[in-house]
Scaffold this motif. Sequence first.
Motif, PDB file in Angstrom:
ATOM      1  N   ALA A   1       0.880  -1.173   0.000  1.00 25.85           N
ATOM      2  CA  ALA A   1       0.000   0.000   0.000  1.00 25.85           C
ATOM      3  C   ALA A   1       0.913   1.217   0.000  1.00 25.85           C
ATOM      4  N   THR A   2       0.449   2.293  -0.590  1.00 21.60           N
ATOM      5  CA  THR A   2       1.299   3.478  -0.736  1.00 21.60           C
ATOM      6  C   THR A   2       1.797   4.005   0.594  1.00 21.60           C
ATOM      7  N   HIS A   3       0.926   4.024   1.599  1.00 21.48           N
ATOM      8  CA  HIS A   3       1.279   4.625   2.884  1.00 21.48           C
ATOM      9  C   HIS A   3       1.335   3.580   3.994  1.00 21.48           C
ATOM     10  N   PHE A   4       2.225   3.801   4.937  1.00 21.10           N
ATOM     11  CA  PHE A   4       2.474   2.869   6.032  1.00 21.10           C
ATOM     12  C   PHE A   4       1.210   2.543   6.822  1.00 21.10           C
ATOM     13  N   THR A   5       0.381   3.556   7.117  1.00 18.43           N
ATOM     14  CA  THR A   5      -0.772   3.317   7.991  1.00 18.43           C
ATOM     15  C   THR A   5      -1.897   2.535   7.313  1.00 18.43           C
ATOM     16  N   LYS A   6      -1.710   2.180   6.039  1.00 14.59           N
ATOM     17  CA  LYS A   6      -2.655   1.284   5.367  1.00 14.59           C
ATOM     18  C   LYS A   6      -2.200  -0.173   5.448  1.00 14.59           C
TER      19      LYS A   6
ATOM     20  N   GLY B   1      -6.943   0.110   7.852  1.00  7.45           N
ATOM     21  CA  GLY B   1      -6.277   0.654   9.023  1.00  7.45           C
ATOM     22  C   GLY B   1      -6.712   2.076   9.284  1.00  7.45           C
ATOM     23  N   SER B   2      -5.863   3.045   8.923  1.00  9.59           N
ATOM     24  CA  SER B   2      -6.142   4.453   9.261  1.00  9.59           C
ATOM     25  C   SER B   2      -7.194   5.080   8.363  1.00  9.59           C
TER      26      SER B   2
ATOM     27  N   GLU C   1     -13.354   0.024  15.280  1.00  2.25           N
ATOM     28  CA  GLU C   1     -13.801   1.365  15.662  1.00  2.25           C
ATOM     29  C   GLU C   1     -12.838   1.955  16.693  1.00  2.25           C
ATOM     30  N   LEU C   2     -12.358   3.152  16.396  1.00  2.00           N
ATOM     31  CA  LEU C   2     -11.476   3.871  17.314  1.00  2.00           C
ATOM     32  C   LEU C   2     -11.822   5.361  17.264  1.00  2.00           C
ATOM     33  N   PRO C   3     -11.653   6.074  18.372  1.00  2.00           N
ATOM     34  CA  PRO C   3     -11.941   7.517  18.371  1.00  2.00           C
ATOM     35  C   PRO C   3     -11.064   8.286  17.386  1.00  2.00           C
ATOM     36  N   CYS C   4      -9.877   7.757  17.098  1.00  2.00           N
ATOM     37  CA  CYS C   4      -8.923   8.464  16.233  1.00  2.00           C
ATOM     38  C   CYS C   4      -9.019   8.045  14.765  1.00  2.00           C
ATOM     39  N   ARG C   5      -9.916   7.149  14.451  1.00  2.16           N
ATOM     40  CA  ARG C   5      -9.994   6.601  13.099  1.00  2.16           C
ATOM     41  C   ARG C   5     -11.249   7.098  12.400  1.00  2.16           C
ATOM     42  N   PRO C   6     -11.134   7.600  11.153  1.00  3.74           N
ATOM     43  CA  PRO C   6      -9.917   7.691  10.344  1.00  3.74           C
ATOM     44  C   PRO C   6      -9.089   8.920  10.713  1.00  3.74           C
ATOM     45  N   CYS C   7      -7.784   8.809  10.517  1.00  2.96           N
ATOM     46  CA  CYS C   7      -6.914   9.955  10.782  1.00  2.96           C
ATOM     47  C   CYS C   7      -6.500  10.650   9.483  1.00  2.96           C
ATOM     48  N   SER C   8      -6.837  10.037   8.342  1.00  6.66           N
ATOM     49  CA  SER C   8      -6.542  10.670   7.055  1.00  6.66           C
ATOM     50  C   SER C   8      -7.415  10.041   5.982  1.00  6.66           C
TER      51      SER C   8
ATOM     52  N   CYS D   1       1.753   6.487  12.379  1.00  8.51           N
ATOM     53  CA  CYS D   1       0.579   6.742  13.209  1.00  8.51           C
ATOM     54  C   CYS D   1       0.771   8.056  13.962  1.00  8.51           C
ATOM     55  N   PRO D   2      -0.150   9.017  13.860  1.00  7.77           N
ATOM     56  CA  PRO D   2       0.011  10.311  14.544  1.00  7.77           C
ATOM     57  C   PRO D   2       0.096  10.180  16.065  1.00  7.77           C
ATOM     58  N   LEU D   3      -0.516   9.122  16.605  1.00  7.77           N
ATOM     59  CA  LEU D   3      -0.524   8.942  18.057  1.00  7.77           C
ATOM     60  C   LEU D   3       0.496   7.905  18.529  1.00  7.77           C
ATOM     61  N   GLY D   4       1.161   7.255  17.592  1.00  5.06           N
ATOM     62  CA  GLY D   4       2.236   6.333  17.945  1.00  5.06           C
ATOM     63  C   GLY D   4       1.821   4.915  18.292  1.00  5.06           C
ATOM     64  N   HIS D   5       0.522   4.640  18.477  1.00  6.09           N
ATOM     65  CA  HIS D   5       0.122   3.286  18.910  1.00  6.09           C
ATOM     66  C   HIS D   5      -0.293   2.369  17.754  1.00  6.09           C
ATOM     67  N   PHE D   6      -0.715   2.929  16.662  1.00  2.53           N
ATOM     68  CA  PHE D   6      -1.134   2.199  15.462  1.00  2.53           C
ATOM     69  C   PHE D   6      -2.147   1.096  15.786  1.00  2.53           C
ATOM     70  N   LYS D   7      -3.072   1.427  16.686  1.00  7.64           N
ATOM     71  CA  LYS D   7      -4.073   0.444  17.104  1.00  7.64           C
ATOM     72  C   LYS D   7      -4.958  -0.020  15.955  1.00  7.64           C
ATOM     73  N   CYS D   8      -5.183   0.850  14.983  1.00  7.39           N
ATOM     74  CA  CYS D   8      -6.108   0.506  13.893  1.00  7.39           C
ATOM     75  C   CYS D   8      -5.672  -0.741  13.147  1.00  7.39           C
ATOM     76  N   MET D   9      -4.360  -1.020  13.104  1.00 10.23           N
ATOM     77  CA  MET D   9      -3.872  -2.259  12.497  1.00 10.23           C
ATOM     78  C   MET D   9      -3.400  -3.263  13.545  1.00 10.23           C
TER      79      MET D   9
END
Length: 326
Positions: free
Chosen positions: A175-180, A266-267, A289-296, A303-311
């Motif tokens: 995927a183009t971006h890491f958070t995917k 993911g994100s 489902e996460l409060p920070c998702r989607p972030c983009s 990951c903007p918050l450093g935890h990368f929970k979405c993945m």
Amino acid sequence: MEQGLKILVIRFSSMGDIIYTTPVVRCLKKQLPGAQIHFLTKPAFKYIYDNNPYVDKLHLLKTTLKETIADIEAEKFDYIIDLHNNLRTSLIKWKTGIKSFTYNKQTIRKWLSLKLHLQLVPPIHLVERYMQTVSLLGIKNDDKPIDYYIKANYSLQTLLPATHQQGYIVFIIGATHFTKRMPNNKIISVCNKIGLPVVLLGGKDVQANAAEIEAAVGEKVYNACGVTTLDQSVYLVSKSQKVIGFDTGLTHIAEAFNVPIASVWGSTVPELLGVQPYKVKDAQVIGIELPCRPCSKFGLEKCPLGHFKCMNEIPENVIVNFVNNA
């Protein structure tokens, strides 16, 4: 509607967005008697419309917009269908003066949806959104899948080892971006639990990831990342039992072959851009489902918050059960 119209459809990028224009092009060609349908895109995406029987002529964006506009003016189009709606397409429409129909990107609503984590954009698929653009021409969705035409005759015997030729799962790890992308340790864990052999697909940018996964899992995994061409990768997808993929172009192209798809997010979220699996009989969208998702909208490099929970917290059993169940 009068016969013999000459129509230019424009979409410059990206792979996924362009593959979802194919139903529009097909419907224009089949529903407007005698129409000539041309398509304009970037040279990098020429392969999506190679061999497509519904396009009479494929145009590629030139080095300067002035050259592209000159080419368009020379063709004497009746209409422009602008499925990109950006500055360049606006300039093309303004300079040529050709009557046009323009895709509504709902940019502000998407931005607010992202920032406020609200569903301000209806979860309508991008194909349907594109179809709304051509509805004034009397075009209706034929409710058929997207189109992709494989360019050559390939065989599993030349592309895969003998261990994988009798049935396999495709795992698209790029995927183009890491958070995917799912982290390697999660992919390794999923591969170990899958019953069939696994073929890893992706570009050269994930070759190192694929090598690590292959080494950890063993012969069950065949690493084709950066080895097969895109067209060969699509062929392998078309012959697979099932596909696991992230938010990336090859996963979307897989929808053309009605192969069961586990679409892992993911994100980013498919509802925002309208790119959930289209006309696939057996598909499962997987995300948490996460409060920070989607972030983009399109993914980030970290990951903007450093935890990368979405993945990191994606339930592996959901993917494994989808793949292993007949």
